[in-house]
Design a protein around this motif. Structure first.
Motif, short mmCIF file in Angstrom:
data_model
loop_
_atom_site.label_atom_id
_atom_site.label_comp_id
_atom_site.label_asym_id
_atom_site.label_seq_id
_atom_site.Cartn_x
_atom_site.Cartn_y
_atom_site.Cartn_z
N MET A 20 125.38 -85.48 -20.38
CA MET A 20 125.48 -85.04 -18.93
C MET A 20 124.90 -83.46 -18.87
N LEU A 21 125.74 -82.55 -19.83
CA LEU A 21 125.42 -81.21 -19.60
C LEU A 21 124.01 -81.09 -20.27
N GLY A 22 123.24 -81.84 -20.82
CA GLY A 22 121.95 -81.64 -21.51
C GLY A 22 120.79 -81.79 -20.06
N MET A 23 121.53 -82.58 -19.07
CA MET A 23 120.58 -82.59 -17.88
C MET A 23 120.46 -81.25 -17.20
N PHE A 24 121.42 -80.47 -17.52
CA PHE A 24 121.38 -79.09 -16.68
C PHE A 24 120.71 -77.86 -17.57
N LYS A 25 120.39 -78.24 -18.72
CA LYS A 25 119.86 -77.26 -19.62
C LYS A 25 118.22 -77.08 -18.94
N SER A 26 117.67 -75.91 -19.07
CA SER A 26 116.32 -75.49 -18.98
C SER A 26 115.61 -75.93 -20.04
N LYS A 27 114.36 -76.51 -19.67
CA LYS A 27 113.58 -76.98 -20.81
C LYS A 27 112.47 -75.76 -21.10
N PRO A 28 112.26 -75.83 -22.18
CA PRO A 28 111.34 -74.68 -22.56
C PRO A 28 109.95 -74.77 -22.14
N GLU A 29 109.40 -73.39 -21.86
CA GLU A 29 108.12 -73.41 -21.12
C GLU A 29 107.16 -74.01 -22.13
N PRO A 30 105.90 -75.04 -21.99
CA PRO A 30 105.09 -75.24 -22.83
C PRO A 30 104.11 -74.15 -23.22
N LYS A 31 103.89 -74.01 -24.46
CA LYS A 31 102.90 -73.04 -24.83
C LYS A 31 101.64 -73.25 -24.21
N GLU A 32 100.93 -72.04 -23.84
CA GLU A 32 99.62 -72.04 -23.25
C GLU A 32 98.64 -72.19 -24.61
N LYS A 33 97.56 -73.23 -24.29
CA LYS A 33 96.58 -73.28 -25.38
C LYS A 33 95.59 -72.25 -24.97
N PRO A 34 94.94 -71.59 -25.92
CA PRO A 34 94.17 -70.68 -25.96
C PRO A 34 92.69 -71.25 -25.43
N PRO A 35 92.13 -70.45 -24.33
CA PRO A 35 90.81 -71.01 -23.50
C PRO A 35 89.87 -71.53 -24.61
N GLU A 36 89.25 -72.50 -24.39
CA GLU A 36 88.24 -72.92 -25.14
C GLU A 36 87.10 -72.11 -25.11
N ASP A 37 86.39 -71.89 -26.16
CA ASP A 37 85.20 -71.02 -25.80
C ASP A 37 83.90 -71.96 -25.86
N SER A 38 83.24 -71.85 -24.50
CA SER A 38 82.08 -72.79 -24.25
C SER A 38 80.77 -72.48 -25.06
N GLN A 39 80.83 -71.25 -25.64
CA GLN A 39 79.53 -70.94 -26.40
C GLN A 39 79.65 -71.13 -27.82
N SER A 40 80.96 -71.69 -28.34
CA SER A 40 81.13 -71.88 -29.77
C SER A 40 80.77 -73.66 -29.97
N GLY A 41 79.92 -73.82 -31.07
CA GLY A 41 79.89 -75.13 -31.62
C GLY A 41 78.79 -75.99 -31.02
#
Length: 110
Positions: free
Chosen positions: A87-108
């Protein structure tokens, strides 16, 4: 039947009706917190069962009933703490998801 037994049975039945009436009036939002707290208080039964088991002399039936009471009390205590933790776990803040680095459109790939 003796009058003491009848009196004790009457008290048991009336306590059951009063308990049902009180619990049925509890709103659903309060039911889980109240029950988890009262289940944790059930540790008194475990402690009393251990004390009486240590002090009891004879009687295999008495010892068996005490062991059953201790087992059920322990299950109730552990369940109360697990429900409270969940029940107390429902009130804990969830960690922010890590941002993915932007994909480079020029590579590959082209």
């Amino acid at each position: 039947m003796s009058s003491t037994l009848v009196t004790n049975l009457a008290i048991l039945v009336l306590a059951g009706f009063v308990g049902f009436a009180v619990i049925s009036k509890v709103p659903n939002t309060l039911h889980t917190p109240l029950m988890s707290g009262t289940n944790a208080i059930h540790g008194i039964v475990v402690l009393a069962g251990l004390i009486v088991l240590g002090l009891s002399g004879d009687g295999v039936l008495n010892k068996a009933l005490l062991v059953v009471a201790i087992i059920f009390g322990t299950i109730n205590v552990v369940g109360g703490f697990l429900v409270t933790d969940r029940m107390l776990g429902m009130f804990k803040s969830k960690p922010e998801p890590k941002e993915k680095p932007p994909e480079d459109s020029q590579s590959g790939k082209s």
